[in-house]
Structures are given as C-alpha cells and as structure tokens.
Design an enzyme around this catalytic site. Structure first.
Site, PDB file in Angstrom:
ATOM      1  CB  ALA A  25     -17.221 -15.590  33.686  1.00  0.00           C
ATOM      2  CG  ASP A  69      -7.530  -9.647  43.189  1.00  0.00           C
ATOM      3  OD1 ASP A  69      -7.167 -10.662  43.233  1.00  0.00           O
ATOM      4  OD2 ASP A  69      -6.947  -8.987  42.592  1.00  0.00           O
ATOM      5  CE1 TYR A 162      -4.630 -23.992  35.726  1.00  0.00           C
ATOM      6  CE2 TYR A 162      -4.290 -25.814  34.553  1.00  0.00           C
ATOM      7  CZ  TYR A 162      -4.975 -25.210  35.163  1.00  0.00           C
ATOM      8  OH  TYR A 162      -6.492 -25.545  35.434  1.00  0.00           O
ATOM      9  CE  LYS A 166      -6.499 -25.081  38.936  1.00  0.00           C
ATOM     10  NZ  LYS A 166      -7.281 -24.631  39.978  1.00  0.00           N
ATOM     11  N   GLY A 197     -17.111 -23.409  27.493  1.00  0.00           N
ATOM     12  CA  GLY A 197     -18.060 -22.592  27.946  1.00  0.00           C
ATOM     13  C   GLY A 197     -17.695 -21.704  29.081  1.00  0.00           C
ATOM     14  CG  PHE A 200      -9.327 -22.428  31.485  1.00  0.00           C
ATOM     15  CD1 PHE A 200      -8.791 -22.543  32.795  1.00  0.00           C
ATOM     16  CD2 PHE A 200      -8.580 -23.308  30.590  1.00  0.00           C
ATOM     17  CE1 PHE A 200      -7.415 -22.838  33.047  1.00  0.00           C
ATOM     18  CE2 PHE A 200      -7.378 -23.839  30.877  1.00  0.00           C
ATOM     19  CZ  PHE A 200      -6.926 -23.792  31.985  1.00  0.00           C
TER      20      PHE A 200
END
Length: 264
Positions: A25, A69, A162, A166, A197, A200
């Site tokens: 996706a 995974d 998070y 990153k 789109g 997330f």
C-alpha cells in the site's frame, strides 16, 4: 529503460532488480509500480500477501510478490538465499516499511507502540540493509534508498519515538556513506513531510475521521510524488550520490521553536 521495459520474456530477466519493502500500500505500492514502469524487476515485499498478489496480476512477470515482515529477523537474515536464484542479485533496496503509532506525549505513550516503531523503523531497516548490502558490495554495484521523514529533523509534540527512529535513519544513511567510500554502492535518504494517499495516519491514529482530519484543507504530497522522487534518484549517473532529499508540500513548513508563555 524504455527499450528494456518493452523486451520479451527473456529480456525481462536482464532488467535490474529492486526490492521494495512495505509494498502492499501507500508509498511502497506506488514505488513498485513506478519502478516496473521504469524497466525494473521488482520484488514487492510486505506482510499482506493477498495485496501483493493483486499487484502482481496488474504488473505481470516483472513483479515478484514476497510475504515478509521486516521485524522477523530470522526471515530477513535468510532472505538473500531464500529468493529464487534469478531474483537474488538485488541492485536496489528501497527501505520503505515503517510506521508511526500514536500522538500521545511521552509520559502517556503506549510502551508497546514504542517498541513496535523501533522494531520496524530501526531494526527492520537495519536488518534489511545488512541482508542485501554484502551482495551489492561483492558485485560493486547497488543503491540503498531509505524512506526517512522530516520528523527526523523537526520535532513536534507526540512524535517522540517516531521522530527518534527517523533521526536514526538519517544518521545511519550518513554512516553507510562513510563505510561505502570507494565502493560503487550509493545510499540516499528521502525525507517527506505531510503526505496523504496512504494508510499512515489511519495506522497512527486508529480512527478514520481523525486520520482524514490530518489532511483537511491541505494539498499534501502523494505516494506518486515519492515514487517519482525515488525514480529520479536512481536515474542519476553512476558517479552521482544524492545523500538527502527533504520534501514538503507547499502548504507545510517547519514551525520554528515553540515558546510557552504561561511559565513566566
């Protein structure tokens, strides 16, 4: 690439191979589609095999669906040898699999959510890189593309772990570049900001209405924008390494430092 894309079945085998994680996706699916269109054979890896099989029906023999995974360290470490022989010489790795969970402040956050983000965004990315990098170095050819985030550079409330994961992606990319000096293997971090789109925000907030509200009255980036950027990076001459691309929609900017005026 255009001539390669139009080649016969035997010609398909000569195309460069890209492996894209999180390909069921969003960014990953868009990247897989774009790279097939650019003349790559694509190993589309994700947990949801049925979605990958649907994608393979659309894209044909140029796409190999792989149930994987990235937090399954045993499976990832066995990956180079477990692929079919004619898919093993991976030229491009796109480390796209990743997620954010929750927007709670650090003292309110769910510890399991933190561990899941670390396992996916850091450990999964590191293990995928470690699995495929030796082959690239041995062939003296390859490109590792990381999907980072502007959250790795610009903090915001609730991004705690998070954002930390990153930031790791950016530092890991830079250190890989140092290790690979003298080798014809490139490494790039693509760090998008607000992007719609995809799943997330739904995954992060676990509520469709809240997820939709994130993009209300905005024109965010789209997965196709990210796929186009990946394709451009890969298309640069072999002597060019794009270290970092940070991209935001026009409706977004870094907010600057925050000041609380209730504590004076």
């Amino acid at each position: 690439m255009t001539e390669t894309a139009a080649a016969s079945s035997s010609g398909v085998q000569s195309r460069p191979i890209a492996l894209v994680t999180g390909a069921s996706a969003g960014f990953g699916q868009a990247i897989a589609r774009r790279l097939v269109a650019e003349g790559y054979r694509v190993i589309a890896a994700a947990r949801r095999l049925s979605r990958l099989e649907t994608l393979a029906q659309d894209l044909g023999d140029a796409l190999y669906p792989l149930e994987l995974d990235v937090t399954d360290l045993k499976a990832v470490r066995a990956l180079p040898q477990s692929l079919p022989e004619d898919w093993q010489a991976v030229d491009v790795l796109v480390n796209n699999a990743g997620l954010a969970l929750g927007l709670e402040r650090a003292w309110q956050a769910d510890g399991d959510d933190w561990e899941t983000m670390i396992a996916t965004n850091i450990s999964g990315l590191v293990e995928m890189t470690r699995a495929l990098l030796p082959g690239m170095v041995a062939r003296n050819h390859g490109h590792v593309v990381m999907l980072g985030s502007t959250a790795g550079r610009y903090p915001y409330p609730g991004a705690n772990v998070y954002g930390g994961t990153k930031a790791f992606v950016e530092q890991f990319t830079q250190n890989l570049r140092s290790d690979l000096l003298g080798k014809a293997v490139r490494v790039t971090n693509i760090a998008p900001g607000l992007c719609g789109g995809s799943e997330f925000s739904l995954v992060r907030l676990r509520d469709a209405a809240l997820a939709d509200a994130v993009y209300d009255s905005t024109q965010p980036l789209q997965p196709e924008d990210i796929a186009q950027t990946v394709a451009w990076v890969l298309a640069q001459p072999p002597h060019v390494n794009v270290n970092l691309i940070e991209m935001m929609p026009l409706c977004q900017a870094s907010a600057g430092l925050a000041v609380d005026r209730t504590m004076g």
